[in-house]
Design an enzyme around this catalytic site. Sequence first.
Site, short mmCIF file in Angstrom:
data_model
loop_
_atom_site.label_atom_id
_atom_site.label_comp_id
_atom_site.label_asym_id
_atom_site.label_seq_id
_atom_site.Cartn_x
_atom_site.Cartn_y
_atom_site.Cartn_z
N GLU A 1 7.35 9.23 50.93
CA GLU A 1 7.20 8.58 52.23
C GLU A 1 7.64 9.56 53.31
O GLU A 1 8.69 10.19 53.20
CB GLU A 1 8.06 7.32 52.36
N GLU B 1 14.07 3.48 46.84
CA GLU B 1 15.24 3.49 47.71
C GLU B 1 16.35 2.52 47.29
O GLU B 1 16.66 1.55 48.00
CB GLU B 1 14.82 3.21 49.16
N TYR C 1 12.75 10.57 56.65
CA TYR C 1 12.35 10.18 58.00
C TYR C 1 13.12 10.91 59.08
O TYR C 1 12.57 11.28 60.11
CB TYR C 1 12.53 8.67 58.19
N ARG D 1 -0.04 5.39 46.75
CA ARG D 1 1.21 4.84 46.22
C ARG D 1 1.34 3.40 46.71
O ARG D 1 1.30 3.14 47.91
CB ARG D 1 2.40 5.67 46.70
N HIS E 1 9.82 -2.42 44.90
CA HIS E 1 9.96 -2.06 46.31
C HIS E 1 10.58 -3.26 47.03
O HIS E 1 9.99 -3.81 47.97
CB HIS E 1 8.61 -1.67 46.92
N ASN F 1 11.94 10.13 49.98
CA ASN F 1 11.49 9.57 51.25
C ASN F 1 12.34 10.16 52.36
O ASN F 1 13.58 10.04 52.33
CB ASN F 1 11.63 8.05 51.27
#
Length: 462
Positions: free
Chosen positions: A353, A173, A301, A84, A128, A299
């Site tokens: 991600e 995002e 985290y 990606r 991005h 994504n």
Amino acid sequence: MSPKHTLSRAHTFPADFVWGVATSSFQIEGAAQADGKGPSIWDSFCQVPGAIADASNGLVACEHYDRWQADVDLIASLGVNAYRFSVSWPRVQPLGQGAFNEAGLNFYAQLVDALIAKGIAPYVTLNHWDLPQALQDQGGWANRDTVQHFVNYASEIFKRLGNRVAAYTTHNEPWVIAVLGHESGIFAPGLKSRATTMQVSHHLLLSHGMTLQALRAQGCNVPLGIVLNLSPTVPASDSAADQAKAILEDGRLLRWYMDPIFKKVYPQDVMADLGSEAPHIEPGDLDIIATPMDYLGVNYYTRSVVSADGSWKPQNSGLPLNDMDWEIFPEGLSQLLIRMHQDYPLPPIYITENGGAFPDALKVGQVDDQDRIRYIDQHIDALAQAMAQGVPVNGYMVWSLMDNFEWSSGYAKRFGIVHVDYASQKRTFKASAHWYQDFLTYQRQQQHHANAGKTAAITGVD
């Protein structure tokens, strides 16, 4: 250096499951002024005193623009089947409108060809975060004209790359672009206005829907989607104030993006809280935003813990933290995915991600990043648990392929499974890269054994 017995090896994933690594253009490409590339808002932001922790910039980054062929070989050696990456809008269209830059378009066309030749599926992100500065000078994402400029840019990328890629992502995002870039001001373009933030978020979603429609009208038959950064949002305590704050923040982080995409409406509690700062929405906008997608990128985290008075700190939670001072909370991934599966009619999901920054040290030519191995291992396990509950997940991509420019943190934080010596640009596999390589080999072996067992059952031969 990597452990052999791991949580994630308790699971055998489908044979067509996508395993990849991810990067973004501004973070790795460098060559910021080469071959006709125009400046982006991040080029400008890096010049603001104090904006970047180490006062660095993206002028050189990882020199991927010049080293892309060797980097493709490196990706292939990991054993992944997907990569990606993002296209730099100002590299292919310096002003964000008008003439396109052939050198920039050719760079991405060659990259795609090389990946396909290696058996690696290209997953292309169109935005991005590196908006052309020329468009920001005209209001950027707060200007509705940028919506059409983005659609035109996306259409040109499809003309060049076509249906050879595995998928197109419109935006990465949008919450980060809107909130960090326009409300807190800690990311480019560095503005601080909640009203602007909400208008930006609406225009990002509108351009997403319009791009899906435009690319399909052009004959695009590969999957189209968007990537959202999502987390379970929990209150710091049982107090009524903290619980109410958590519900509202969940609305701003998750429901503000998921509801219009899947339910054709913005969450009413957030709209009420915004009052006069709510975005201007034209008739038909929500119908466009809700254009059906082929996949959703997530994504993940860490979780989000909120307190009404803003006093909660990750250091007080008792959980391990990474080098960003983010809690390491793998069960949050399964909690998030299961909740989304219950609340929305989800298309196939890709974890686009997932990874952690850790204080890596290169010693005798090696980086023994056991904390990162543990992080990835635990999150793949959490992902498998969500899949066992019926969540439709089709792939997982580690962030990041290599150490890179980590936005406002500069080069001080390392997320890569490949170490980059920024002075020499030498790439070195960390222990986590070897672990991921071994894990993917193990998955292929398990699938081979499973297929052999099916064949034996059918033929009666063992």
